[in-house]
Scaffold this active site. Structure first.
Site, mmCIF file in Angstrom:
data_model
loop_
_atom_site.group_PDB
_atom_site.id
_atom_site.type_symbol
_atom_site.label_atom_id
_atom_site.label_comp_id
_atom_site.label_asym_id
_atom_site.label_seq_id
_atom_site.Cartn_x
_atom_site.Cartn_y
_atom_site.Cartn_z
ATOM 1 N N SER A 123 0.835 -1.196 0.000
ATOM 2 C CA SER A 123 0.000 0.000 0.000
ATOM 3 C C SER A 123 0.873 1.251 0.000
ATOM 4 C CB SER A 123 -0.934 -0.022 1.213
ATOM 5 O OG SER A 123 -1.930 0.968 1.104
ATOM 6 N N ASN A 124 0.328 2.402 0.364
ATOM 7 C CA ASN A 124 1.088 3.654 0.415
ATOM 8 C C ASN A 124 0.569 4.530 1.546
ATOM 9 O OD1 ASN A 124 -1.075 5.503 -0.670
ATOM 10 N ND2 ASN A 124 -0.919 4.055 -2.373
ATOM 11 N N HIS A 125 1.189 5.694 1.724
ATOM 12 C CA HIS A 125 0.894 6.550 2.884
ATOM 13 C C HIS A 125 -0.270 7.521 2.702
ATOM 14 C CE1 HIS A 125 4.164 5.239 5.413
ATOM 15 N NE2 HIS A 125 5.028 5.381 4.409
ATOM 16 N N ALA A 152 -4.740 7.509 -4.216
ATOM 17 C CA ALA A 152 -3.376 7.086 -4.519
ATOM 18 C C ALA A 152 -3.450 5.592 -4.844
ATOM 19 C CB ALA A 152 -2.464 7.349 -3.337
#
Ligand code: CTP
Ligand code: CA
Length: 225
Positions: free
Chosen positions: A33-35, A100
């Site tokens: 995943s991402n932030h 995102a």
């Protein structure tokens, strides 16, 4: 915030947006995943509602409360987000891709927890996810389509490239090289581009920025319709 009827330029319009990160499963207990916090997308949903739109928010996993009066659809993976968006896009006037989205997902999702082995290295093969905003923009009856571009360098160059390549009506570019803005911050600054024009929205709280961006979107939308 409450707006007088005259100040609600999105009245009568259906607006869908994506927000937050996506999660791409490796096995039943792990993901890539991402932030992304989802804050900008949720601020946009709130502002769109205040400006009169009927809002559908397709959100990846975030810890934010659903804005009042907004229809929320929860998804996990990029493929899920794509499917949820395509299922409802037909009736939308405006689409804003703020999520995102993970560009790649593990090619195979293990059905059981992956076990550690003797080897010191491990290779995971990834496969490209569908590009949601590009899919929307390639529809025959496409809504007014807005993308985001989070960049750490050459912001304008990459944003203009994405505007053109993805056939967008507008793109909001985000310099995420500093920690005072973007992703996990409460503040942001945006450089907005459309075919034949641009406008800079200076560093501000995400709520205020969302209102300014949507006012710009409403103006461009009404110029074209
Ligand atoms: N986007 C999308 N679906 C994807 C990837 C991106 O809808 N699979 C959308 C994002 O929500 C954003 C825009 O496309 O509105 C630009 O995302 P970005 O990651 O900046 O662009 P990419 O084309 O993925 O290029 P790169 O990551 O290489 O910069
Ligand atoms: Ca990307």
């Amino acid at each position: 915030r409450h707006f007088a009827p005259k100040a609600r330029p999105l009245t009568g319009l259906k607006l869908m947006l994506t927000a937050g990160p996506t999660r791409e499963a490796l096995d039943p207990v792990r993901y890539i995943s991402n932030h992304s916090s989802g804050k900008m997308g949720f601020a946009l949903a709130t502002a769109a509602r205040a400006l009169g739109a009927e809002v559908t928010l397709v959100s990846g996993p975030v810890t934010l409360a659903t804005p009042t009066g907004v229809r929320r659809v929860n998804v996990e993976s990029a493929q899920d987000m794509h499917d949820a968006v395509m299922a409802g896009i037909g009736e939308q006037h405006i689409f804003i891709a703020c999520a995102a989205v993970a560009d790649y997902a593990p090619k195979v999702v293990a059905s059981h927890k992956i076990k550690k082995t003797q080897a010191d290295n491990m290779v995971v093969e990834l496969t490209k996810n569908p590009d949601i905003v590009a899919s929307v923009a390639s529809l025959q009856h496409k809504p007014f389509t807005v993308g985001f571009a989070a960049e750490t360098r050459d912001v304008e160059k990459y944003a203009l490239d994405k505007l053109k390549r993805k056939n967008l009506d507008m793109i909001a570019a985000n310099d995420v090289s500093g920690s005072d803005r973007g992703f996990n911050s409460d503040q942001n600054a945006l450089s907005v581009f459309w075919p034949g024009g641009q406008h800079h929205l200076p560093l501000a709280g995400k709520a205020e920025l969302a209102e300014q961006l949507l006012t710009l979107i409403a103006k461009r939308y009404h110029d074209l319709h």
